[in-house]
Design an enzyme around this catalytic site. Sequence first.
Site, PDB file in Angstrom:
ATOM      1  CB  SER A   1      -0.845   0.110   1.301  1.00 32.37           C
ATOM      2  OG  SER A   1      -0.270   0.570   2.562  1.00 32.37           O
TER       3      SER A   1
ATOM      4  CB  ALA B   1      13.071   3.321  -7.714  1.00 32.30           C
TER       5      ALA B   1
ATOM      6  CD  GLU C   1      -1.499   4.383  -2.879  1.00 35.88           C
ATOM      7  OE1 GLU C   1      -2.533   4.816  -2.291  1.00 35.88           O
ATOM      8  OE2 GLU C   1      -0.376   4.254  -2.563  1.00 35.88           O
TER       9      GLU C   1
END
Lengths: 427, 168, 290, 355
Positions: free
Chosen positions: D85, D306, D311
Site C-alpha cells: 500500500s 526509484a 497510486e
Amino acid sequence: MSEFKVVGQSVPKADALDKVIGRAKFAADISFPGMLYAKALRSPVAHGILQHIDYSAAAALPGVAAVLTGKDVPGANNFGIIIKDEPVIVKNGEKIRKIGDTLALVAAENEAIAEQALALIKVDIEELTPVLCPIAAMQPDAPKIYDKGNVLAVRKIVKGDTEAGFRDSAVVVQQQYKTQMVEHAYIEPEAGIALFDGDVVTMWVSTQNPHYDAKEVARNLNIGLNKVRVIQAATGGGFGGKLDVSVQVHLAMLAVVTRRPVRMVYSRTESIKNSVKRHPYTITMKTGADANGRLTAFECTIIGDTGAYASYGPGTLTRSAVHATGPYEIPNVKITAYTVYTNNPQAGAMRGFGVPQVAFAHEAQMDMLAEKVGISPLEIRLLNALRPGSLTATGQYLEQSVGIVSTLEAAAAKVREIKLERRGGRL
Amino acid sequence: MDKIKIQFVLNGETRQVEVEPDLLLIDLLRERLGLTGTKVGCGEGDCGACTVLLNGKNVNSCLLLAARVNGCEVVTVEGLGSYDKLHPLQEAFIAEGAVQCGFCTPGMLLSAKSLLDVNARPTREEIARHIAGNLCRCTGYTKIINAIEKVACADRHCACSREAEEGR
Amino acid sequence: MPFVYHAPRTLENLFATLDSLEQYSLLAGGTDLIVKWKEKLIDPKAVVDINGIAAMKGIEECPHCFSIGALVTHYEITASARLRAAATALYEAAGEVGSPQIRHIATIGGNIVNASPAADTAPALLALNAEAEIQSRTGISAILVADLFTGTGRTCLKPGQIISRIKVPASGQNQGSAFVKFGKRKALAIAVVNGAAWITIDGDKIKDVRLAMGAVAPTPIRLLAIEDWLRGQTLAASTFKTAGTMAEKLVRPISDIRSSAEYRGDLARQVVIRALETAARRAKGGCACG
Amino acid sequence: MKKRGVGMGCMWYGVGNTGLPNPAGAHVDILDDGTVLVLTGCADIGQGSDTALAQIAAEEIGVRYEDVRVVSADTGVTPDAGATSASRQTYISGNAVRSAARAAKQLILETAAEMLGVSQEEIIAGDRLLKVRAASGKSQAFTDCQSECRVGLGLDSGSDTREVSIAEVIAKCRMKGKLTLGHGWYNPDTTGLDAETGQGRPYATYAFATQVAEVEVDEDTGEVTVLRVVAAHDVGRAINPRNVEGQIEGGCAIGMGYALMEEIKLQEGNVLNCNFATYLLPTSLDVPEIYPLIVEDPEKTGPFGAKGVGEPALIPTAAAIANAVYDAVGVRITDLPITPDKILAKLKEKQNKGA
C-alpha cells in the site's frame, strides 16, 4: 547506455507465465480432500444491538460441521489496522454498526447446505437510528455510534498566516467539492482456504498484507503469532481493498473448530457489500494568488465519511490534509481534516489514499485562479510548482528528486506533439 | 434428482460425465474436472473472467448449464497452450506486459482467440470491441490490445498497424 | 432450488413436455434466466431447454420479409448482411446487446419474452413492425411484437405457448431504419433510453414512419402520436427537432438506479432526433445501411 | 453538438505511510550455483513487485534477472515487509532487498578479493561475473604487472585473475565453510506530525505527475468521451519501464471510471448497486488512448533512484478530466462523478442565464 544492467530493463513479469497458462493458484483454485465451505450470516440492519441469536436449527442441519457466533471467538474479537474497532463476530448484547456485520459463521459440506443453514439462523436485533451523513454525525445531538462520539480523528496543518495571506491576495477562489464512494472492484473476489495441522493454522488467502493478517488471526484466536502461517495466494488485484481482514479470522476459527480444511469465497455481491470503499469527501477549498498568479494562501476543510469502522480512515484523511495544497508551494496554509464515523459501509485504503479527492479540488482551484489572473493552466502550475528547496505545507524541506516541473514539461511537449488543443487558449 | 449423461470435447479430448441438471459449466470445469484456470469474477456474465470457447465462440461459462454442452466442443485456457508449447497469444501477453494480476487473463486470452480465429487481422477498434465483455481492472486494456494486435500481425507477416498508427 | 431438466428436440416433443409440467421455465440462451435463478428471483421446478429445436433456428428470407427463429442469437443477427441492409435497426440493436459473450448465446426470442422495458431489440422490432409467431400444441398465430408486452416482465403468452419465430418486414426502396441507444458505458450496458425509427420517404416528405422507444415506460412503446404528426412533414432538421420535443413531453419515464426521470426525458428527445435523422439518411441514400 | 476540450491535472504523492514507521525486511541467499533466492514479505498483487525486487537483487549482486527467484508473502518463511500500500514497496522493500543483497554480496566480495588479489572496492559485479574495475589505479597496475609476469613465464596472460564467475566464488566460499546469506531492512526517514500544526516530515520522498486529458462532450446528452490522456510521471527511476507504463495505463483507467461513471449508491447504509451489472467499471471500449511518459528524477535514498508509481497513476486523472470538461463546454462540475445528467443540467442553467 544505461549505467545499470538489469534495472531499467523491461524484463517479463515473474508471474506472467503461470498466469497465461492458467496454472497460477488463486485462493479459490486451491482445494483439499474433506474440505468444508464457509459462509457468513450478515446483519441486515445498519445500526442496532444484537439481542439474541438462535442457531439450533442450523446446527442440526445434516451436512453442517460448525456454527459459530460471537461467544465462540477465543481471543480479542476485534480487528483493524489503525484502531481495533471491528468485531470478528458481533456478540449478543453488542452493537451492530453496519449492514454486513458478521453475526454467525457456518461451515458445511457444500455451499448449498451452508446457505440453507444461514437461512435457519434466527436473529433478534434491536434497531437503532442509523447515522448516514457524516456532517449530521458531527452534530452534538447526533446518535452516537461509539461512546466516545462520531468524530474519529481531526488532523490540522497550520503554516504561516492565512488571514494575512488572503488579505494580500489579488484573486481568491472558494468552492465546495464533493466526491463519491467507489468500489475497488478487483476482478477476483475475496477468498481463502485454511487448515489446522497439528497446532499451526495455515491459510492461503487473497491479500495485500499477509503479516498483518497473521497478527489479527493470532490475536483473535489467542494463539502465538508463530502458530499462524498466512501465505498469499495469487491475488487478483487489490487496489487497497485487500489490506483489511476479510475471510482470514473467520476461516482460522472454523478450521480450528472443525479440524478440517475450510474454504470461503465471496460472491461479487458479498464482496461489494462487505469490502471497504473509497472515502466520499466534502471539501471546502479557498485559494488566493497575487496578480501574477503566485499562490498566497490556502484554506481547506475536509470531511471524510469513514463509515462504521476506522480501517485506514485516519491515515487516509491525514494523507489528504498533507497533500491538499497540491504539488505547489504556498506560504500560508490552514487545513483541517475530519474522519467521521457513520453507519455506512466502512471506507479505507483505495489506490490514491485520499489524494484523488483533494487533487480533483486543488486542480479545479488552479484552473479557476489561472482564468482570473489571465494566465494559462500550465503557466500557473509552473509558477507555483514545488522545486528543490521548497517548503511543503508541513514545513518539510524538499532537497532533491522533486520532478513536478519535469512532468509538466514532458506532458506539455507531448501535448504539442500529438496536437491536443485547448479550446480556452494556450495549455 | 436424475443425473444427465453428457459427452463433449474438452480441450481436444472427448469426455463423458454425469451432471446434475443445475450444475453450471464453470463448476463442472473448476470443481469436478479440476480445471481452475477458468475464473469466477461475478457469476452473472458481467465480467468475462469465466470465458471459455463453446464451438469456437467466446461465452460465459457461469451462465451455461453443463447439460447444454452435450455434443459441443469446449476450450479452456488449459487447452490453449502449456509450459512447453505456449500459444502465440500467451507468448504475446507475457512479452507485451498484458498480465498484471492475471485474474482476467484466461478469459481475455480465449476472447482474443475467438476473434483471431474468424478475423486474422482485426483493427484495434475491432479488438477492443471483441474483448469488451472481459473486464480488466489493472491494465487499462492498452497492453492487452497491443498483445492481441501483435499476434494478429505476426500471423499475417504484415507491417504492424499499430506502428503505422503511432507514426501518424 | 434444484430443478428437473428437459431437452426436447422437436416442437411436438416440446409441447408434450410443457403439457406434462405444472410449472417450468424455458431455457434459450439463458443469459437472463440463469442470472435470475442465481439471484433467487425465480425457482423453477423444471427447466425446458429448447436449444435443440431446429424449427426455431435460422434466418430465412421470404418475399419482403425475414423469418428469424426465436433461437437465433444476437451474434447471428449481427453476422447477417441481409439484415444489415434491410432491417438495419434490428442489426444495430443486436450489436448493442451486452457483450460478445452474451451475444453469442442470448437469443432474440429470449430478449423479447423477458419483456424488459430496456431490451435493445424490442424498439427495433416495434419500429420495423415485426410479428411474433405464437405456437402451441393447438396451432400457430401471429401477433405484433408491440402487442406482446403486457407489463414489465410480462407478456400475453399463456402456459404452453411459445414464440417460435419472428417475422420482420424487409425495408426496400425509399425506406430506412435506425436504432439509437444511450447507456452508461460503451459495452455491457443496459439502456438508459433506447429507441428506433423506421421511415419511408417520398421526395423530401415523410410518407410513413414508425417510432419506438425503450426504458421510458413499463414496456417498450410506440410513439403513435408523433408518428401521426410526422406523416407528410418535410424532411428537415427542424422536423426532427420538433418530433424530439414532442417525445420529451410525451414520455413518462421513472427514476431508477440508472437515471433520473428528467434526464431520461432529455435522452428521449435525442433518441427521436437521431433515430429519425439516421433512418431518413438511409432512406434517401438508397443503401439502407449507409 | 460535440465539443472537445483539454484539461490538466497535477499531483504529488508521499511514498510510504504518513509520519509513521513502516519498515520492510528481506533475506537474500546466493545459492551454490550462483542463482539467488530472495525472501520478502512483500505481497505482489499483480503490480509486479516480485519482478522489480528480482531486478533490484540481480543488479546489486551482479547476476541476471532470470537467476533470481523471489519468494514472497508467506509469513512462515518471509520477513515482514509491511503492506502493499502507499506505493511503498518498490521504494521500501526495494531498499530492504537491496540492503540484503548487498550484505550477501559482501561475503562474496571478500572471497573474490582474495581470489583476484585486489581490494573489494576495486571489484565490480555484473552478468554473473566479478571483475576488477578496468580503470582502477594501483591494483590495476599490479594485476597488469602480474599478467606480464605470467606471460614472461610462458603462462597465459592470466585473464582468470582479472575476472571470476560468481559461481566460482561461491564454490570457494563453500570450501571455506561460508554461506552467502544476507538480510536487510529499511525504514524511511520520517517524523510524526505535530498534533496542532501538522508540521513535520511525513514522507522520505514524493512522486510527482502531470496528466492532460482530452475529452469530447456531447452538448445534447451531456455524455463525455475521454479521447486521449497524456500521463507524465516522475518515478525517480523506472526499475521496469514496461511495468511502470502498465501501472500508469491501469491507473488512468480507474481514474477515468472515478471521474465519469463509478459510484456506490447507498440507501439507509445498504449498497444498492452490488453487482457488476449495476456497479459499472470502464470496459475496453470506454478507456482512452493513453500516452504514458516516464520522467526520471532519481531519488538518492531510493533503490537505484526509484520512488513509486502505483497510486500516483490514477490521482490526477479525474482532475484533468474535470478541467477538460470545463474547457469543452464551459461548465464546472464540482461533485464527482461527472455524469451526463449533471452536465446537461448545468448547460441548461447556463443557457437560461444567457437568455
